[in-house]
Design a protein around this motif. Structure first.
Motif, PDB file in Angstrom:
ATOM      1  N   GLN A  16     -17.152   4.823   5.774  1.00 51.24           N
ATOM      2  CA  GLN A  16     -17.245   3.442   6.243  1.00 51.24           C
ATOM      3  C   GLN A  16     -16.387   2.510   5.398  1.00 51.24           C
ATOM      4  OE1 GLN A  16     -20.946   1.289   5.521  1.00 51.24           O
ATOM      5  NE2 GLN A  16     -20.942   0.586   7.640  1.00 51.24           N
ATOM      6  N   ARG A  17     -16.449   2.656   4.062  1.00 46.80           N
ATOM      7  CA  ARG A  17     -15.639   1.802   3.197  1.00 46.80           C
ATOM      8  C   ARG A  17     -14.154   2.028   3.433  1.00 46.80           C
ATOM      9  NH1 ARG A  17     -19.726   2.879  -0.814  1.00 46.80           N
ATOM     10  NH2 ARG A  17     -18.505   4.664  -1.554  1.00 46.80           N
ATOM     11  N   GLN A  18     -13.761   3.290   3.586  1.00 44.99           N
ATOM     12  CA  GLN A  18     -12.353   3.575   3.821  1.00 44.99           C
ATOM     13  C   GLN A  18     -11.891   2.986   5.152  1.00 44.99           C
ATOM     14  OE1 GLN A  18     -11.857   7.813   3.496  1.00 44.99           O
ATOM     15  NE2 GLN A  18     -11.777   7.789   1.266  1.00 44.99           N
ATOM     16  N   LEU A  19     -12.753   3.080   6.170  1.00 39.67           N
ATOM     17  CA  LEU A  19     -12.383   2.524   7.466  1.00 39.67           C
ATOM     18  C   LEU A  19     -12.165   1.017   7.374  1.00 39.67           C
ATOM     19  CD1 LEU A  19     -12.026   2.690  10.533  1.00 39.67           C
ATOM     20  CD2 LEU A  19     -14.512   2.458  10.742  1.00 39.67           C
ATOM     21  N   LEU A  20     -13.087   0.302   6.732  1.00 44.39           N
ATOM     22  CA  LEU A  20     -12.962  -1.151   6.624  1.00 44.39           C
ATOM     23  C   LEU A  20     -11.725  -1.542   5.821  1.00 44.39           C
ATOM     24  CD1 LEU A  20     -16.699  -2.108   6.011  1.00 44.39           C
ATOM     25  CD2 LEU A  20     -15.390  -2.359   8.111  1.00 44.39           C
ATOM     26  N   ASP A  21     -11.480  -0.837   4.721  1.00 40.51           N
ATOM     27  CA  ASP A  21     -10.305  -1.154   3.909  1.00 40.51           C
ATOM     28  C   ASP A  21      -9.015  -0.851   4.671  1.00 40.51           C
ATOM     29  OD1 ASP A  21     -11.870  -0.072   0.816  1.00 40.51           O
ATOM     30  OD2 ASP A  21     -11.784  -2.045   1.756  1.00 40.51           O
ATOM     31  N   ASP A  22      -8.993   0.282   5.383  1.00 40.80           N
ATOM     32  CA  ASP A  22      -7.798   0.647   6.139  1.00 40.80           C
ATOM     33  C   ASP A  22      -7.499  -0.369   7.237  1.00 40.80           C
ATOM     34  OD1 ASP A  22      -8.227   4.271   6.083  1.00 40.80           O
ATOM     35  OD2 ASP A  22      -7.528   2.870   4.564  1.00 40.80           O
ATOM     36  N   VAL A  23      -8.529  -0.796   7.947  1.00 37.69           N
ATOM     37  CA  VAL A  23      -8.316  -1.755   9.035  1.00 37.69           C
ATOM     38  C   VAL A  23      -7.737  -3.057   8.495  1.00 37.69           C
ATOM     39  CG1 VAL A  23      -9.495  -3.185  10.734  1.00 37.69           C
ATOM     40  CG2 VAL A  23     -10.057  -0.772  10.559  1.00 37.69           C
ATOM     41  N   GLY A  24      -8.356  -3.587   7.434  1.00 37.30           N
ATOM     42  CA  GLY A  24      -7.852  -4.836   6.868  1.00 37.30           C
ATOM     43  C   GLY A  24      -6.432  -4.718   6.355  1.00 37.30           C
ATOM     44  N   HIS A  25      -6.099  -3.572   5.738  1.00 37.21           N
ATOM     45  CA  HIS A  25      -4.764  -3.388   5.178  1.00 37.21           C
ATOM     46  C   HIS A  25      -3.727  -3.184   6.269  1.00 37.21           C
ATOM     47  CE1 HIS A  25      -1.463  -1.184   3.253  1.00 37.21           C
ATOM     48  NE2 HIS A  25      -1.810  -1.791   2.149  1.00 37.21           N
ATOM     49  N   VAL A  46      -6.033   0.543  15.486  1.00 33.09           N
ATOM     50  CA  VAL A  46      -7.487   0.391  15.477  1.00 33.09           C
ATOM     51  C   VAL A  46      -8.156   1.688  15.891  1.00 33.09           C
ATOM     52  CG1 VAL A  46      -9.413  -0.808  16.552  1.00 33.09           C
ATOM     53  CG2 VAL A  46      -7.391  -2.088  15.871  1.00 33.09           C
TER      54      VAL A  46
END
Length: 516
Positions: A268-277, A319
């Motif tokens: 979950q953390r990786q997904l959120l960071d990847d999306v924002g980046h 996305v």
């Protein structure tokens, strides 16, 4: 009927307090230490305060003695004879006295202040109306008085010395006093330091007590403390399992549950960071093209629309694809198609121009048609270019290029930034690693180069960097020069590999960013 043995077995364990044993022991030790330090500080404060007051009184008494000696034995400097009036005696005393920092003097003749201290004296007794009012009738007194007076301005400790000359003239009084608050403030700083030291000592006592009590109670509290750490702060911790009883089975079950929870939270953390980046760069490109577009030029508008639509489609695909970034070996992560590599290199340069005012050039371009995922390669090169923009100066050169050599297809991005420190190079491609590189702090989650590596590995290749501090960096993506579909890629090299490469083949085109 309940037997005594049954009552003993049902007796509750513990003292009924909500605090644990270690907490209660620690509370008693810290409380006693704090009480001792507080009492010691209060006693020292009171003793020092009394010592300061005694020093003030000693200074006042010394001034009184010097005045009495001058009155008895001194002579008027103007006449050379004994003093004949109060004003002359008070004036001579004030001239001979050297007040300290927080000391002041005034001379009263009759009912008014006739003499004041030199301008260099900081404490101006005559400027406090409440003090002046309290000194009314001072010249009529018969004896020397030491008094303490608190006004709206400060607290004074002063001496009133009546002056009566037998040969006639108006009576007077010499008033010398200290700012008692200022004198006490001199040692208040010492006790502020003492307070800080006492707090530090209490903290040390608390830490030492916690460590000692923890070791003493470790056999009893080991399982509970481990479980608390796991549930409150750190999912990577696990309960130590020994034996094969029911408690051991429970610990194994909890450990297995924590494994699943940790994997879910990391994903979950990786997904959120990847999306924002990942969404920042396409948005910047679309905005840059729209800002530069000439709405009155149909060709420019159509070209900008095509670029914007391409970026929007890539954002939509990002996305969806970022949802599976943790499984980069998924067959649909890259979709290679026959692609003109030279045309792709030129298209990437056109996409990069709006990123920043740099001198954008093509070092070289391959002339082959090979199997690559053009959008993924564009995504990787845009990431590398955005990284180069962050760490290079305005107007410097950023070059892209492609070449085919020894059955390998290579893309690269070269900048003239400040370079990367040698100790950071092996880790720059790892997730969430953001080296300082001497360039300050920049936005980003540290995922861009990790995504570049994932794209390279999904093509069956790898990525690396060559860098010299103060000169610049060259990031290279090395892929198989495939002309037909290949088997699923195997695991690539370790993140952060940074071996060298040479660039050749192809023609060169130089284009400079237009300056406004």
């Amino acid at each position: 009927m309940t037997t005594p043995a049954a009552r003993d077995r049902s007796r509750p364990v513990g003292s009924g307090s909500r605090l644990g044993v270690r907490a209660r022991v620690l509370l008693v030790v810290v409380s006693l230490s704090a009480l001792g330090l507080l009492l010691a500080g209060l006693l020292a404060f009171v003793a020092q305060s009394r010592a300061v007051d005694a020093q003030i009184d000693q200074a006042l008494n010394q001034t009184v003695s010097e005045f009495q000696q001058l009155a008895a034995e001194g002579t008027d400097p103007e006449t050379g004879t004994s003093f004949t009036d109060a004003r002359t005696l008070i004036y001579a005393t004030m001239q001979l006295s050297i007040p300290t920092t927080n000391e002041g003097m005034i001379g009263i003749i009759g009912d008014r202040i006739a003499l004041t201290a030199p301008p260099a004296v900081q404490l101006r007794l005559e400027d406090d109306p409440e003090l002046v009012a309290a000194l009314a009738g001072a010249s009529q007194g018969e004896r020397i008085v030491l008094r303490t007076l608190t006004t709206a301005q400060r607290t004074y400790r002063f001496a009133v010395i009546p002056v009566h000359v037998e040969r006639g003239g108006a009576d007077g009084a010499l008033v010398t006093g200290f700012d008692q608050d200022a004198e006490h403030a001199r040692f208040n700083q010492v006790f502020r330091v003492y307070a800080y030291v006492a707090l530090g000592a209490i903290a040390v006592v608390a830490l030492a007590g916690a460590w000692i009590s923890s070791r003493a109670l470790r056999p009893i509290t080991a399982l509970r403390e481990t479980a608390q750490v796991i549930t409150e702060s750190d999912l990577s911790r696990r309960i130590a399992v020994t034996g094969n009883d029911d408690l051991s089975e429970l610990a194994r079950t909890v450990n297995a549950m924590l494994d699943r929870l940790e994997d879910a939270f990391v994903s979950q953390r990786q997904l959120l960071d990847d999306v924002g980046h990942e969404l920042r760069t396409p948005v910047t490109i679309v905005r840059g093209h729209l800002e530069l577009m000439d709405p009155d030029d149909p060709d420019d508008a159509r070209t900008t629309r095509d670029i914007a639509m391409g970026e929007l489609l890539r954002m939509q695909r990002l996305v969806d694809d970022l949802m599976t970034l943790a499984t980069v070996a998924h067959p649909d992560f890259v979709r290679p198609t026959p692609t003109d590599v030279g045309r792709l290199t030129d298209d990437v340069l056109d996409v990069l121009r709006p990123l920043a005012p740099r001198r954008w050039v093509v070092d070289a371009r391959a002339t082959s048609t090979l199997l690559v995922d053009a959008q993924r390669i564009t995504q990787a090169l845009v990431q590398l270019a955005a990284n180069a923009v962050r760490y290079s100066a305005e107007g410097s050169t950023i070059a892209v290029g492609s070449a085919v050599q020894d059955g390998r297809l290579r893309f690269w991005v070269r900048d003239e930034g400040v370079g990367i420190a040698s100790d950071e190079v092996p880790r720059v491609f790892e997730r969430f690693v953001r080296g300082d590189r001497g360039r300050g702090t920049h936005d980003g989650a540290g995922l861009g180069l990790a995504i570049v590596t994932a794209i390279a590995q999904a093509h069956g290749g790898r990525a690396w960097v060559e860098s010299v501090q103060g000169v610049g960096s060259t990031f290279t993506i090395d892929l198989p020069a495939a002309t037909r579909p290949a088997p699923l890629p195997q695991a690539g090299p370790a993140d952060g590999e940074h071996s060298g490469t040479e660039h050749d083949a192809g023609e060169e085109r130089n284009e400079q960013w237009p300056r406004s």
